[in-house]
Scaffold this active site. Structure first.
Site, PDB file in Angstrom:
ATOM      1  CB  SER A 150      -2.002   0.438  -1.921  1.00 50.47           C
ATOM      2  OG  SER A 150      -2.852   0.494  -0.919  1.00 50.47           O
ATOM      3  CE1 TYR A 163      -2.039   5.636  -2.293  1.00 51.05           C
ATOM      4  CE2 TYR A 163      -3.428   3.666  -1.090  1.00 51.05           C
ATOM      5  CZ  TYR A 163      -2.162   4.452  -1.398  1.00 51.05           C
ATOM      6  OH  TYR A 163      -1.004   3.787  -1.053  1.00 51.05           O
TER       7      TYR A 163
HETATM    8  P1  NDP Z   1       5.927   8.517   1.631  1.00 50.51           P
HETATM    9  O1  NDP Z   1       4.856   9.736   1.502  1.00 50.51           O
HETATM   10  O2  NDP Z   1       6.880   8.281   2.537  1.00 50.51           O
HETATM   11  O3  NDP Z   1       7.018   8.758   0.309  1.00 50.51           O
HETATM   12  C1  NDP Z   1       6.564   9.195  -1.058  1.00 50.51           C
HETATM   13  C2  NDP Z   1       7.717   9.267  -1.986  1.00 50.51           C
HETATM   14  O4  NDP Z   1       7.230   9.448  -3.356  1.00 50.51           O
HETATM   15  C3  NDP Z   1       8.642  10.244  -1.446  1.00 50.51           C
HETATM   16  O5  NDP Z   1      10.059  10.142  -1.908  1.00 50.51           O
HETATM   17  C4  NDP Z   1       8.285  11.471  -2.255  1.00 50.51           C
HETATM   18  O6  NDP Z   1       9.288  12.547  -2.886  1.00 50.51           O
HETATM   19  C5  NDP Z   1       7.846  10.698  -3.791  1.00 50.51           C
HETATM   20  N1  NDP Z   1       6.936  11.619  -4.580  1.00 50.51           N
HETATM   21  C6  NDP Z   1       5.654  11.740  -4.072  1.00 50.51           C
HETATM   22  N2  NDP Z   1       5.163  12.818  -5.073  1.00 50.51           N
HETATM   23  C7  NDP Z   1       6.104  13.113  -6.130  1.00 50.51           C
HETATM   24  C8  NDP Z   1       6.236  13.846  -7.086  1.00 50.51           C
HETATM   25  N3  NDP Z   1       5.238  14.455  -7.742  1.00 50.51           N
HETATM   26  N4  NDP Z   1       7.500  13.838  -7.976  1.00 50.51           N
HETATM   27  C9  NDP Z   1       8.506  12.884  -7.697  1.00 50.51           C
HETATM   28  N5  NDP Z   1       8.224  11.977  -6.382  1.00 50.51           N
HETATM   29  C10 NDP Z   1       7.313  12.351  -5.691  1.00 50.51           C
HETATM   30  O7  NDP Z   1       5.416   7.262   1.071  1.00 50.51           O
HETATM   31  P2  NDP Z   1       5.450   5.799   1.304  1.00 50.51           P
HETATM   32  O8  NDP Z   1       7.026   5.399   1.695  1.00 50.51           O
HETATM   33  O9  NDP Z   1       4.641   5.386   2.460  1.00 50.51           O
HETATM   34  O10 NDP Z   1       4.638   5.251  -0.079  1.00 50.51           O
HETATM   35  C11 NDP Z   1       5.734   4.342  -0.908  1.00 50.51           C
HETATM   36  C12 NDP Z   1       5.034   3.585  -1.702  1.00 50.51           C
HETATM   37  O11 NDP Z   1       4.168   2.566  -1.066  1.00 50.51           O
HETATM   38  C13 NDP Z   1       3.630   4.547  -2.382  1.00 50.51           C
HETATM   39  O12 NDP Z   1       3.428   3.792  -3.820  1.00 50.51           O
HETATM   40  C14 NDP Z   1       2.294   4.115  -1.444  1.00 50.51           C
HETATM   41  O13 NDP Z   1       1.156   4.137  -2.110  1.00 50.51           O
HETATM   42  C15 NDP Z   1       2.859   2.467  -1.334  1.00 50.51           C
HETATM   43  N6  NDP Z   1       2.110   2.150   0.064  1.00 50.51           N
HETATM   44  C16 NDP Z   1       2.268   2.522   1.084  1.00 50.51           C
HETATM   45  C17 NDP Z   1       1.943   2.118   2.207  1.00 50.51           C
HETATM   46  C18 NDP Z   1       2.076   2.608   3.685  1.00 50.51           C
HETATM   47  O14 NDP Z   1       1.382   2.192   4.658  1.00 50.51           O
HETATM   48  N7  NDP Z   1       3.146   3.416   4.011  1.00 50.51           N
HETATM   49  C19 NDP Z   1       0.798   1.112   2.477  1.00 50.51           C
HETATM   50  C20 NDP Z   1       0.452   0.563   0.972  1.00 50.51           C
HETATM   51  C21 NDP Z   1       1.182   1.034  -0.160  1.00 50.51           C
HETATM   52  P3  NDP Z   1       9.137  13.912  -2.823  1.00 50.51           P
HETATM   53  O15 NDP Z   1       8.123  14.544  -1.796  1.00 50.51           O
HETATM   54  O16 NDP Z   1      10.485  14.127  -2.323  1.00 50.51           O
HETATM   55  O17 NDP Z   1       8.877  14.244  -4.245  1.00 50.51           O
END
Ligand code: NDP
Length: 252
Positions: A150, A163
């Protein structure tokens, strides 16, 4: 080193593991990988989201294996590596994407259990996944590891402390791993997707109009070439919105 990205890859016969595939960026990266021909192993906790992904992938003629797993279950991550080895004997693509935001709060106000959970999901589980599949990626003729970072890792803006620290740690892990593997076929890169229309972004910026942000499907299409066997870069950060690499100086 050329920074030209490979064309949209043909991933037929390749096996790709995507964590955090139940929604957001991971969901659409998984769809892109499957559409390019890869068998996708999709990990997350929410079975409904994984099943929706599976339906979409199958309707488009692709293949997926669903793994409902909470990534704080470190032994579960170890078992997953064992199962991939037994069934496929290798892993071609890792997308370590699952993460949580934790809380937006001053560093001194963050509750211990929130800080520890952010570190467990974003850092320890990422390291544990790397440890579990590193031997499998090395068994591929062109292993590709994509670790989701990020801009917060560098901007470290006020109230984003846990974070930001977790993403800086992911980048450090990725760079060490890239240096360790620089004489192998494995390429290891981080991605900064940039602000993207997902649940995490809405949690971080509740007042923002999500329609002003790119849809995760658009970002996923930009990330797909990093899975290509033709990729040459390693140890870099891919700025997805701009489609360019930022290179760190590799150790002497
Ligand atoms: P979301 O919150 O939409 O999705 C996160 C995903 O991670 C979900 O599928 C969730 O699945 C999974 N997850 C979270 N905790 C767990 C856990 N304990 N075990 C298994 N799976 C887990 O996030 P984004 O799509 O926005 O983010 C994706 C990546 O991109 C991340 O690494 C984020 O830090 C990064 N990012 C995002 C940005 C943005 O603007 N969106 C900007 C910069 C970086 P579930 O809850 O079903 O377990």
């Amino acid at each position: 080193m050329s920074d030209a990205l490979p064309e949209t890859p043909d991933l037929s016969g390749r096996v790709a593991l995507v964590t955090g595939a139940s929604r957001g960026i991971g969901y659409f990266v998984a769809k892109e990988l499957a559409a390019a021909g890869a068998h996708v192993i999709a990990v997350a906790r929410t079975v409904g989201g994984l099943e929706e992904l599976d339906d979409e992938i199958r309707e488009a003629g692709g293949q997926a294996t669903l793994v409902p797993l909470d990534l704080v279950d470190m032994a579960g991550i170890d078992r997953l590596g064992g199962v991939i080895h037994e069934r496929w004997g290798k892993l071609d693509v890792l997308v370590a994407n699952a993460a949580i935001l934790g809380v937006i709060a001053p560093v001194g106000h963050v509750e211990a259990k929130v800080f520890e959970k952010v570190m467990a999901v974003n850092v320890t589980a990422t390291w544990r996944t790397i440890r579990s599949v590193d031997p499998l990626l090395r068994l591929s003729d062109a292993g590709r590891a994509i670790l989701m970072s990020s801009g917060a890792a560098h901007s470290a803006r006020a109230y984003w402390g846990p974070y930001a620290a977790s993403k800086a740690a992911v980048e450090a892990l990725s760079r060490s791993w890239a240096d360790e593997t620089k004489n192998t076929a494995l390429k290891v890169n981080c991605v900064n997707p940039g602000a993207t229309r997902t649940a995490m972004r809405a949690q971080a910026m509740p007042g923002e109009n999500p329609e002003t942000l790119p849809h995760p499907s658009e970002i996923a299409r930009k990330i797909l070439p990093l899975a290509s066997p033709a990729l040459t870069q390693t140890g870099a950060i891919f700025e997805a919105r701009e489609g360019r690499f930022v290179h760190y100086r590799m150790p002497e």
